[in-house]
Write a protein that holds these residues in place. Structure first.
Motif, PDB file in Angstrom:
ATOM      1  N   PRO A  95      47.045  54.940  50.360  1.00 54.08           N
ATOM      2  CA  PRO A  95      45.951  54.240  49.286  1.00 54.08           C
ATOM      3  C   PRO A  95      46.589  54.013  48.295  1.00 54.08           C
ATOM      4  N   LEU A  96      47.398  55.063  47.671  1.00 52.04           N
ATOM      5  CA  LEU A  96      48.181  54.855  46.152  1.00 52.04           C
ATOM      6  C   LEU A  96      49.476  54.491  46.432  1.00 52.04           C
ATOM      7  N   ARG A  97      50.136  53.845  45.631  1.00 50.34           N
ATOM      8  CA  ARG A  97      51.608  53.480  45.700  1.00 50.34           C
ATOM      9  C   ARG A  97      52.365  54.590  45.127  1.00 50.34           C
ATOM     10  N   GLU A  98      53.022  55.404  45.907  1.00 48.44           N
ATOM     11  CA  GLU A  98      53.772  56.575  45.385  1.00 48.44           C
ATOM     12  C   GLU A  98      55.290  56.158  45.370  1.00 48.44           C
ATOM     13  N   ARG A  99      55.744  56.906  44.416  1.00 51.41           N
ATOM     14  CA  ARG A  99      57.156  56.381  43.994  1.00 51.41           C
ATOM     15  C   ARG A  99      58.213  56.810  45.022  1.00 51.41           C
ATOM     16  N   GLY A 100      57.869  57.856  45.496  1.00 53.60           N
ATOM     17  CA  GLY A 100      58.935  58.396  46.698  1.00 53.60           C
ATOM     18  C   GLY A 100      59.178  57.368  47.877  1.00 53.60           C
ATOM     19  N   TRP A 101      57.851  56.867  48.329  1.00 56.50           N
ATOM     20  CA  TRP A 101      58.181  56.024  49.499  1.00 56.50           C
ATOM     21  C   TRP A 101      58.610  54.563  48.927  1.00 56.50           C
ATOM     22  N   GLU A 102      58.811  54.488  47.673  1.00 55.86           N
ATOM     23  CA  GLU A 102      59.460  53.304  47.338  1.00 55.86           C
ATOM     24  C   GLU A 102      60.924  53.165  47.014  1.00 55.86           C
ATOM     25  N   TYR A 114      45.181  52.025  37.775  1.00 58.15           N
ATOM     26  CA  TYR A 114      46.193  52.429  38.866  1.00 58.15           C
ATOM     27  C   TYR A 114      46.133  51.744  39.965  1.00 58.15           C
ATOM     28  N   SER A 115      47.377  51.452  40.796  1.00 56.98           N
ATOM     29  CA  SER A 115      47.255  51.012  42.105  1.00 56.98           C
ATOM     30  C   SER A 115      46.592  51.477  43.079  1.00 56.98           C
ATOM     31  N   ILE A 116      45.414  51.350  43.260  1.00 54.26           N
ATOM     32  CA  ILE A 116      44.635  52.029  44.277  1.00 54.26           C
ATOM     33  C   ILE A 116      43.743  51.017  44.870  1.00 54.26           C
ATOM     34  N   TYR A 159      54.732  48.344  52.463  1.00 59.84           N
ATOM     35  CA  TYR A 159      53.873  49.517  51.837  1.00 59.84           C
ATOM     36  C   TYR A 159      52.509  48.805  52.027  1.00 59.84           C
ATOM     37  N   HIS A 160      51.808  49.361  52.563  1.00 56.09           N
ATOM     38  CA  HIS A 160      50.355  48.902  52.840  1.00 56.09           C
ATOM     39  C   HIS A 160      49.348  49.941  52.398  1.00 56.09           C
ATOM     40  N   GLY A 179      49.657  58.584  54.894  1.00 51.23           N
ATOM     41  CA  GLY A 179      48.920  59.491  53.947  1.00 51.23           C
ATOM     42  C   GLY A 179      49.942  60.557  53.519  1.00 51.23           C
ATOM     43  N   GLN A 180      51.023  60.536  53.156  1.00 40.62           N
ATOM     44  CA  GLN A 180      51.756  61.549  53.066  1.00 40.62           C
ATOM     45  C   GLN A 180      52.642  61.092  51.514  1.00 40.62           C
ATOM     46  N   ASN A 181      52.767  61.969  50.636  1.00 35.33           N
ATOM     47  CA  ASN A 181      53.550  61.623  49.469  1.00 35.33           C
ATOM     48  C   ASN A 181      54.575  62.250  49.425  1.00 35.33           C
ATOM     49  N   VAL A 182      55.869  61.805  49.802  1.00 30.67           N
ATOM     50  CA  VAL A 182      57.088  62.512  50.082  1.00 30.67           C
ATOM     51  C   VAL A 182      57.815  62.962  48.894  1.00 30.67           C
ATOM     52  N   GLY A 183      57.671  62.294  47.573  1.00 27.51           N
ATOM     53  CA  GLY A 183      58.255  62.520  46.614  1.00 27.51           C
ATOM     54  C   GLY A 183      57.586  63.761  45.895  1.00 27.51           C
TER      55      GLY A 183
END
Length: 759
Positions: free
Chosen positions: A246-253, A717-719, A276-277, A217-221
């Motif tokens: 829940p959402l695919r966030e680019r910083g973790w990718e 969106y990917s959610i 990535y789950h 639950g953290q969006n690093v980017g």
């Protein structure tokens, strides 16, 4: 809207040329002079200033440019050459300004002169500092202290925060809510319950020693982009990263380091997460239970077969309590329940658990995706349990890593900004300053909001922040706010809260920590605490935006002298003349945390406050780290129903908290608007909608109050299915003030029950 709306998938990495371009755009937009822009080189350096944005750690050996895209935007926001002078308010009424967008209000520039609201003309008019302090003091003297709220945003320094907290208590109240109440108060409550320390247990050095990082639950980017340096370095060493969100966030990718010339030239990227789950909003309890179940049952099999144990039994026996009951619960929980509540497959969770089991030292990174739920405390109890199973707290390279938001939100709590009297050394304050501190529990953010709605609060003083935009139930709160007798806002720029004045209202402009602070003893230095409980000095060098500004300590001292009777033990003027004297007083009040404060704060890398759980000293009721059995497998606090969605509120790439830098959420491919509703494509089809269609949202609640926001643009969106995402603070009117974490009362903005409005 900011020009034409354009929504299309973003294919690039976090960082890279997109970050460089975004920085250049805001420097031009804010008309930051080249000489001033060079201040960015000093950002987060030992002899420089602490970032005015997030609270991520400041390394002893910084990168050449130790700032991220959002940190640089925050600096440009402060260093702008744009101004909002007295003449601006002569041209615009507050009624007119309330029609402006949040971005346009702040982007207009720095405030330059103290102001008083004139109801006859509906304008702010200039006032002298002496007149403002005297008038505010008269109002406060006429009020019951328990009807007055002293709010603090997370940006004020330790020195200012200590003075502000003392002012409130000398006045007679513990009504000291702060921005932590809105985000990580759940951390302060839940971690203290189960490991005895209310803050994280890792230091920056642990990222050099870890071989595995689990994020929840953290969006690093967007929320802590400088952490991407530690993540990239860890991955290059062979550390493995697993993300739940829940959402695919680019910083973790994936990430391209803007400070690496080779990467920038070649477009090379570092893959961050190998797994990535996309857990359902509010489904983390079930997901973590799945991980724990696999580990416990794998250990059962290993012991039965004579194999190597999966769990750290020596650690569990020596340092924990409640394991057997927790393990029995995990064994009894079915995979069917876990899959249904988490939205993840058994196979996916087993893959993650297997990776966790093979790691020597694991760091658990988490953000408001865990804390902002009705079951937020249970989320963290479960995460701690996962870490305890293999002894991943209190050893090098492992531990709990809550990612705090505003730059000193943790530090101000350390020095006394707390509504909870049991967390403050009141007896020590009584002896130090010769008074009887109030012992009654004060109001936190939710309590203060509810008291304002009831008419029980008469005055609200805000040390920074944009309270009315940050809190839930916006459409109910604004009319109630206007009925306050007194509102006082200490700020650098104009925002929405300033436009809803009480009967008596003052807007007091202050300097930024990036600016020089000349006082009687010379230029002053302030200090902050980062997310890892490390204290750092901050040196301002830029000339203030206006000669009519006062520093935060000067304003607090002015308010105190105008409101309180003289106290020979409190030398407000002496503190303002020399901030080292404030730090001496802080050390006297908190000797365990601030030993050698003045001598140690300017050391490169700062100095760490003691966190007992780092040494495996557990200040809990049992004297040990505690396994807690979850009350439920979902954290939402509500049952699902046909046609109902779980709303997740989000920040964009172009904002920090309520400050909107622009209208380009690059990582999600949204440009020109913030009124979007992210939905799974299959949910869009099932609802009979089309991508780009306009819809509204209505909160599902049985309190008789209609909460609606219209004008969202449906965006595929990917959610996870059954979840929708929308921007904060635009979605805040949909969050009932009573919808909060059970114990901490942190607003539960990461799972709000809503329905679509298509009429």
């Amino acid at each position: 809207m900011d020009g034409d709306v354009k929504i299309e998938p973003y294919e690039g990495p976090a960082g890279g040329w997109g970050s460089a371009k975004s920085l250049g755009e805001i420097l031009l937009r804010e008309k930051v002079r080249p000489a001033t822009a060079r201040e960015l080189v000093r950002q987060n350096k030992a002899d420089g200033f602490m970032c005015v944005s997030c609270a991520w750690a400041k390394p002893a050996q910084p990168h050449p440019f130790e700032f991220c895209e959002n940190g640089a935007k925050a600096t440009a926001w402060d260093l702008t050459s744009l101004r909002t002078p007295v003449e601006f308010f002569a041209r615009h009424t507050l009624t007119e300004l309330r029609s402006w967008r949040d971005h346009d209000l702040e982007q207009h520039g720095r405030l330059t002169h103290p102001l008083r609201y004139d109801r006859a003309t509906d304008r702010y008019v200039p006032v002298s500092w002496a007149e403002a302090f005297a008038a505010i003091g008269r109002e406060l003297k006429a009020l019951d202290p328990d009807s007055v709220v002293f709010y603090t945003s997370g940006r004020a320094s330790n020195e200012t925060s200590y003075m502000y907290a003392l002012l409130a208590r000398l006045y007679g109240t513990n009504n000291l809510p702060d921005s932590s109440n809105m985000c990580h108060e759940t951390t302060s409550v839940a971690l203290k319950e189960v490991i005895g320390s209310p803050v994280g247990t890792v230091t920056l050095a642990d990222f050099d020693k870890t071989d595995c990082i689990f994020s929840f639950g953290q969006n690093v980017g967007v929320n802590s982009p400088r952490m991407l340096h530690q993540l990239q370095e860890a991955v290059r060493r062979g550390a493995r990263v697993v993300s739940f969100n829940p959402l695919r966030e680019r910083g973790w990718e994936r990430f391209t380091n803007p400070q690496d010339p080779v990467e920038m030239a070649t477009g090379a990227e570092t893959r961050i997460s190998e797994q990535y789950h996309q857990v359902k909003a509010g489904g983390d309890i079930a997901a973590i239970m799945g991980l724990c179940k696999w580990l416990i049952e794998a250990d059962d099999r290993a012991r039965a077969e004579g194999g190597a144990p999966v769990l750290d039994h020596a650690f569990i026996a020596e340092h924990t309590t409640g394991f057997e009951e927790f393990a029995a619960t995990a064994r009894a929980t079915t995979w069917e329940e876990i899959e249904r509540e988490s939205g993840l497959s058994r196979t996916a969770l087993e893959d993650a658990a297997r990776l966790y089991a093979g790691a020597r030292a694991v760091i658990a990174v988490y953000g408001m995706g865990l804390t902002q739920h009705v079951g937020g405390e249970t989320n963290l109890h479960m995460l701690v349990a996962l870490m305890l199973l293999r002894g991943n707290i209190g050893k090098p390279g492992a531990g709990m890593c809550p990612v705090r938001g505003h730059s000193n939100v943790q530090g101000q709590r350390t020095v006394g900004i707390s509504e909870k009297p049991e967390l403050v050394p009141l007896d020590r304050l009584a002896a130090q300053y010769g008074f009887q501190p109030p012992r009654k529990k004060g109001l936190n953010t939710v309590d203060a909001s509810q008291a304002i709605l009831k008419g029980e609060v008469r005055a609200f003083l805000s040390l920074g922040g944009n309270f009315l935009r940050a809190i839930p139930d916006t459409h109910r709160m604004e009319p109630a706010w206007a009925k306050l007798r007194l509102t006082v806002n200490i700020a650098t720029k104009l925002n929405r809260t300033h436009l809803i004045p009480g009967e008596v209202a003052y807007l007091l402009p202050t300097t930024s920590r990036i600016e020089r602070d000349p006082q009687a003893s010379g230029d002053q230095t302030v200090s902050m605490e980062d997310s890892t409980a490390c204290i750092h000095a901050s040196f301002g060098k830029v000339e203030p935006a206006s000669p009519d500004l006062l520093t935060e300590p000067s304003i607090v001292a002015g308010l105190a002298k105008a409101t309180l009777p003289p106290n020979p033990r409190v030398d407000w003027d002496g503190w303002v003349a020399n901030y080292s004297r404030i730090r001496d007083s802080i050390e006297e009040t908190y000797p365990e945390d601030f030993r050698g404060y003045n001598a140690r704060m300017a050391v490169p890398g700062g100095f760490h406050r003691p966190v007992p759980a780092r040494q495996r000293v557990w200040k809990t009721g049992s004297g040990k780290a505690e396994f807690r059995i979850p009350k439920a497998l979902r954290a939402t606090g509500f049952a699902d129903a046909p046609g109902q969605f779980r709303l997740v509120t989000l920040r964009s790439n172009d904002q920090f908290n309520t400050t909107i830098y622009g209208y380009h959420d690059r990582f999600r491919g949204v440009q020109g608007t913030r009124m979007v509703l992210f939905m799974h494509p299959e949910d869009i089809a099932a609802a009979g909608l089309s991508d780009g269609q306009e819809v509204g949202l209505s909160t599902v609640a049985d309190d008789g109050i209609t909460r609606e926001v219209k004008g969202f643009r449906v965006t595929a969106y990917s959610i996870p299915r059954g979840c929708v995402g929308g921007y904060y603070p635009e979605c805040n009117p949909l969050v009932p003030v009573w919808h909060h974490a059970e114990e901490s009362k942190t607003p539960a903005a990461k799972s709000v029950p809503v329905r679509l409005l298509t009429d």
